[in-house]
Motif scaffolding. Structure first.
Motif, PDB file in Angstrom:
ATOM      1  N   CYS A  29       0.861  -1.178   0.000  1.00  0.00           N
ATOM      2  CA  CYS A  29       0.000   0.000   0.000  1.00  0.00           C
ATOM      3  C   CYS A  29       0.899   1.230   0.000  1.00  0.00           C
ATOM      4  CB  CYS A  29      -0.898  -0.039   1.230  1.00  0.00           C
ATOM      5  SG  CYS A  29      -2.329   1.045   1.116  1.00  0.00           S
ATOM      6  N   ILE A  30       1.175   1.728  -1.203  1.00  0.00           N
ATOM      7  CA  ILE A  30       2.078   2.858  -1.339  1.00  0.00           C
ATOM      8  C   ILE A  30       1.320   4.140  -1.055  1.00  0.00           C
ATOM      9  CG2 ILE A  30       3.556   4.141  -2.930  1.00  0.00           C
ATOM     10  CD1 ILE A  30       4.002   1.510  -4.426  1.00  0.00           C
ATOM     11  N   GLU A  31       1.867   4.967  -0.196  1.00  0.00           N
ATOM     12  CA  GLU A  31       1.253   6.236   0.184  1.00  0.00           C
ATOM     13  C   GLU A  31      -0.195   6.029   0.620  1.00  0.00           C
ATOM     14  OE1 GLU A  31       3.703   9.745  -2.059  1.00  0.00           O
ATOM     15  OE2 GLU A  31       1.757   9.193  -2.852  1.00  0.00           O
ATOM     16  N   CYS A  32      -0.356   5.224   1.637  1.00  0.00           N
ATOM     17  CA  CYS A  32      -1.685   4.918   2.147  1.00  0.00           C
ATOM     18  C   CYS A  32      -2.007   5.707   3.392  1.00  0.00           C
ATOM     19  CB  CYS A  32      -1.801   3.435   2.485  1.00  0.00           C
ATOM     20  SG  CYS A  32      -2.371   2.417   1.132  1.00  0.00           S
ATOM     21  N   GLY A  33      -3.190   6.212   3.432  1.00  0.00           N
ATOM     22  CA  GLY A  33      -3.754   6.626   4.698  1.00  0.00           C
ATOM     23  C   GLY A  33      -4.327   5.367   5.342  1.00  0.00           C
ATOM     24  N   MET A  34      -4.205   5.239   6.658  1.00  0.00           N
ATOM     25  CA  MET A  34      -4.701   4.045   7.329  1.00  0.00           C
ATOM     26  C   MET A  34      -5.467   4.438   8.580  1.00  0.00           C
ATOM     27  SD  MET A  34      -1.636   1.292   6.831  1.00  0.00           S
ATOM     28  CE  MET A  34      -2.784  -0.081   7.022  1.00  0.00           C
ATOM     29  N   GLY A  35      -6.235   3.493   9.091  1.00  0.00           N
ATOM     30  CA  GLY A  35      -7.011   3.837  10.269  1.00  0.00           C
ATOM     31  C   GLY A  35      -7.696   2.647  10.902  1.00  0.00           C
ATOM     32  N   TRP A  36      -8.424   2.957  11.938  1.00  0.00           N
ATOM     33  CA  TRP A  36      -9.220   1.971  12.659  1.00  0.00           C
ATOM     34  C   TRP A  36     -10.650   2.486  12.823  1.00  0.00           C
ATOM     35  CZ3 TRP A  36      -7.185  -2.720  13.943  1.00  0.00           C
ATOM     36  CH2 TRP A  36      -5.783  -2.839  13.965  1.00  0.00           C
ATOM     37  N   TYR A  37     -11.579   1.594  12.602  1.00  0.00           N
ATOM     38  CA  TYR A  37     -12.969   1.837  12.895  1.00  0.00           C
ATOM     39  C   TYR A  37     -13.433   0.727  13.824  1.00  0.00           C
ATOM     40  CZ  TYR A  37     -13.880   5.592   9.567  1.00  0.00           C
ATOM     41  OH  TYR A  37     -13.896   6.803   8.930  1.00  0.00           O
ATOM     42  N   ARG A  38     -14.570   0.942  14.467  1.00  0.00           N
ATOM     43  CA  ARG A  38     -15.126  -0.118  15.302  1.00  0.00           C
ATOM     44  C   ARG A  38     -16.630  -0.165  15.159  1.00  0.00           C
ATOM     45  NH1 ARG A  38     -13.837   2.465  21.315  1.00  0.00           N
ATOM     46  NH2 ARG A  38     -15.429   4.107  21.268  1.00  0.00           N
ATOM     47  N   ALA A  74       8.115  -0.190   7.373  1.00  0.00           N
ATOM     48  CA  ALA A  74       9.003  -1.266   6.923  1.00  0.00           C
ATOM     49  C   ALA A  74       8.347  -2.636   7.082  1.00  0.00           C
ATOM     50  CB  ALA A  74      10.309  -1.212   7.691  1.00  0.00           C
ATOM     51  N   LYS A  75       7.532  -2.764   8.123  1.00  0.00           N
ATOM     52  CA  LYS A  75       6.845  -4.033   8.377  1.00  0.00           C
ATOM     53  C   LYS A  75       5.438  -4.059   7.798  1.00  0.00           C
ATOM     54  CE  LYS A  75       9.314  -5.097  12.682  1.00  0.00           C
ATOM     55  NZ  LYS A  75       9.175  -5.395  14.137  1.00  0.00           N
ATOM     56  N   ASN A  76       5.048  -2.972   7.143  1.00  0.00           N
ATOM     57  CA  ASN A  76       3.708  -2.890   6.564  1.00  0.00           C
ATOM     58  C   ASN A  76       2.642  -3.175   7.613  1.00  0.00           C
ATOM     59  OD1 ASN A  76       2.542  -2.151   4.126  1.00  0.00           O
ATOM     60  ND2 ASN A  76       2.212  -4.249   3.457  1.00  0.00           N
ATOM     61  N   THR A  77       2.830  -2.613   8.794  1.00  0.00           N
ATOM     62  CA  THR A  77       1.958  -2.917   9.921  1.00  0.00           C
ATOM     63  C   THR A  77       1.453  -1.648  10.593  1.00  0.00           C
ATOM     64  OG1 THR A  77       3.166  -4.978  10.339  1.00  0.00           O
ATOM     65  CG2 THR A  77       1.784  -4.149  12.117  1.00  0.00           C
ATOM     66  N   ALA A  97      -7.509   0.952   5.000  1.00  0.00           N
ATOM     67  CA  ALA A  97      -6.426   1.620   4.286  1.00  0.00           C
ATOM     68  C   ALA A  97      -6.952   2.165   2.970  1.00  0.00           C
ATOM     69  CB  ALA A  97      -5.268   0.650   4.036  1.00  0.00           C
ATOM     70  N   ASP A  98      -6.294   3.205   2.484  1.00  0.00           N
ATOM     71  CA  ASP A  98      -6.724   3.786   1.220  1.00  0.00           C
ATOM     72  C   ASP A  98      -5.520   4.436   0.540  1.00  0.00           C
ATOM     73  OD1 ASP A  98      -9.896   4.764   0.319  1.00  0.00           O
ATOM     74  OD2 ASP A  98      -8.137   5.468  -0.790  1.00  0.00           O
ATOM     75  N   ASP A  99      -5.349   4.118  -0.763  1.00  0.00           N
ATOM     76  CA  ASP A  99      -4.204   4.639  -1.505  1.00  0.00           C
ATOM     77  C   ASP A  99      -4.614   5.637  -2.587  1.00  0.00           C
ATOM     78  OD1 ASP A  99      -3.729   1.528  -3.412  1.00  0.00           O
ATOM     79  OD2 ASP A  99      -5.448   2.879  -3.202  1.00  0.00           O
ATOM     80  N   ARG A 100      -5.818   6.196  -2.453  1.00  0.00           N
ATOM     81  CA  ARG A 100      -6.320   7.091  -3.495  1.00  0.00           C
ATOM     82  C   ARG A 100      -6.092   8.568  -3.208  1.00  0.00           C
ATOM     83  NH1 ARG A 100     -12.368   5.039  -3.547  1.00  0.00           N
ATOM     84  NH2 ARG A 100     -11.914   5.143  -1.321  1.00  0.00           N
ATOM     85  N   PHE A 101      -5.607   8.913  -2.022  1.00  0.00           N
ATOM     86  CA  PHE A 101      -5.584  10.321  -1.617  1.00  0.00           C
ATOM     87  C   PHE A 101      -4.193  10.785  -1.181  1.00  0.00           C
ATOM     88  CE2 PHE A 101     -10.059  10.565  -2.043  1.00  0.00           C
ATOM     89  CZ  PHE A 101     -10.583   9.362  -1.590  1.00  0.00           C
ATOM     90  N   GLY A 102      -3.173  10.300  -1.874  1.00  0.00           N
ATOM     91  CA  GLY A 102      -1.805  10.764  -1.637  1.00  0.00           C
ATOM     92  C   GLY A 102      -1.300  10.538  -0.231  1.00  0.00           C
ATOM     93  N   GLY A 103      -1.731   9.443   0.408  1.00  0.00           N
ATOM     94  CA  GLY A 103      -1.249   9.139   1.749  1.00  0.00           C
ATOM     95  C   GLY A 103      -2.132   9.672   2.860  1.00  0.00           C
ATOM     96  N   ASN A 113     -11.005   1.962   0.591  1.00  0.00           N
ATOM     97  CA  ASN A 113     -10.977   0.938  -0.440  1.00  0.00           C
ATOM     98  C   ASN A 113     -10.355  -0.383   0.014  1.00  0.00           C
ATOM     99  OD1 ASN A 113      -8.362   1.898  -0.494  1.00  0.00           O
ATOM    100  ND2 ASN A 113      -8.185   1.980  -2.703  1.00  0.00           N
ATOM    101  N   TYR A 114      -9.774  -0.451   1.209  1.00  0.00           N
ATOM    102  CA  TYR A 114      -9.305  -1.720   1.750  1.00  0.00           C
ATOM    103  C   TYR A 114      -9.753  -1.834   3.205  1.00  0.00           C
ATOM    104  CZ  TYR A 114      -6.107  -1.330  -2.236  1.00  0.00           C
ATOM    105  OH  TYR A 114      -5.582  -1.173  -3.488  1.00  0.00           O
ATOM    106  N   GLU A 115     -10.185  -3.005   3.578  1.00  0.00           N
ATOM    107  CA  GLU A 115     -10.661  -3.212   4.940  1.00  0.00           C
ATOM    108  C   GLU A 115     -10.389  -4.636   5.374  1.00  0.00           C
ATOM    109  OE1 GLU A 115     -14.557  -1.625   5.992  1.00  0.00           O
ATOM    110  OE2 GLU A 115     -15.011  -3.550   6.925  1.00  0.00           O
ATOM    111  N   GLY A 116      -9.971  -4.821   6.632  1.00  0.00           N
ATOM    112  CA  GLY A 116      -9.773  -6.149   7.180  1.00  0.00           C
ATOM    113  C   GLY A 116     -11.082  -6.747   7.656  1.00  0.00           C
ATOM    114  N   ARG A 117     -10.993  -7.953   8.187  1.00  0.00           N
ATOM    115  CA  ARG A 117     -12.192  -8.661   8.632  1.00  0.00           C
ATOM    116  C   ARG A 117     -12.538  -8.357  10.077  1.00  0.00           C
ATOM    117  NH1 ARG A 117     -12.069 -14.708   5.876  1.00  0.00           N
ATOM    118  NH2 ARG A 117     -11.977 -13.990   3.716  1.00  0.00           N
ATOM    119  N   GLY A 118     -11.663  -7.672  10.786  1.00  0.00           N
ATOM    120  CA  GLY A 118     -11.975  -7.251  12.139  1.00  0.00           C
ATOM    121  C   GLY A 118     -11.437  -8.169  13.213  1.00  0.00           C
ATOM    122  N   THR A 119     -11.268  -7.603  14.388  1.00  0.00           N
ATOM    123  CA  THR A 119     -10.861  -8.364  15.560  1.00  0.00           C
ATOM    124  C   THR A 119     -11.701  -7.910  16.744  1.00  0.00           C
ATOM    125  OG1 THR A 119      -8.960  -9.036  16.924  1.00  0.00           O
ATOM    126  CG2 THR A 119      -8.977  -6.751  16.169  1.00  0.00           C
TER     127      THR A 119
END
Length: 125
Positions: A29-38, A74-77, A97-103, A113-119
């Motif tokens: 995920c190059i230049e991704c904004g990332m986050g958490w939702y619940r 570096a760990k993509n985490t 995560a989303d790679d559409r908005f310059g990070g 545009n990307y989402e995990g299955r949740g924990t």
């Protein structure tokens, strides 16, 4: 295709701490904004925190001062350190995560545009 996998959820007593992790794989995920939702049972999905590629962070008022978002590129985490947990923090936590908005993350309410299955995080009194 980037895939996200969360881990670190569990059951903890109120006042305790947990650290969630989210590993990206299947693509970088190059230049991704990332986050958490619940999402708690019977409630709408709630914004928790985001982090931009430049390290800028945002938090919801309900978790500010208790949760800390961070990333190891570096760990993509992505991480979410949660402290001072309350019963109202009980929810399924999703990594996004989303790679559409310059990070930068999308605007609040805009789909990612990307989402995990949740924990699952359960906080008991």
């Amino acid at each position: 295709q980037v895939q996200l996998l969360e881990s670190g959820g569990g059951s903890v007593q109120a006042g305790g701490s947990l650290k969630l992790s989210c590993v990206g794989f299947g693509g970088i995920c190059i230049e991704c904004g990332m986050g958490w939702y619940r999402e708690a049972p019977g409630k709408e999905r709630e914004f928790v925190s985001t982090i931009s590629n430049d390290g800028t962070t945002k938090y919801s008022d309900s978790v500010k001062g208790r949760f800390t978002i961070s990333q190891d590129v570096a760990k993509n985490t992505l991480y979410l350190q949660m402290a001072g947990l309350k019963t109202e923090d009980t929810a399924v936590y999703y990594c996004v995560a989303d790679d559409r908005f310059g990070g930068n993350p999308p605007s609040l309410g805009y789909p990612w545009n990307y989402e995990g299955r949740g924990t699952q995080v359960t906080v008991t009194s």
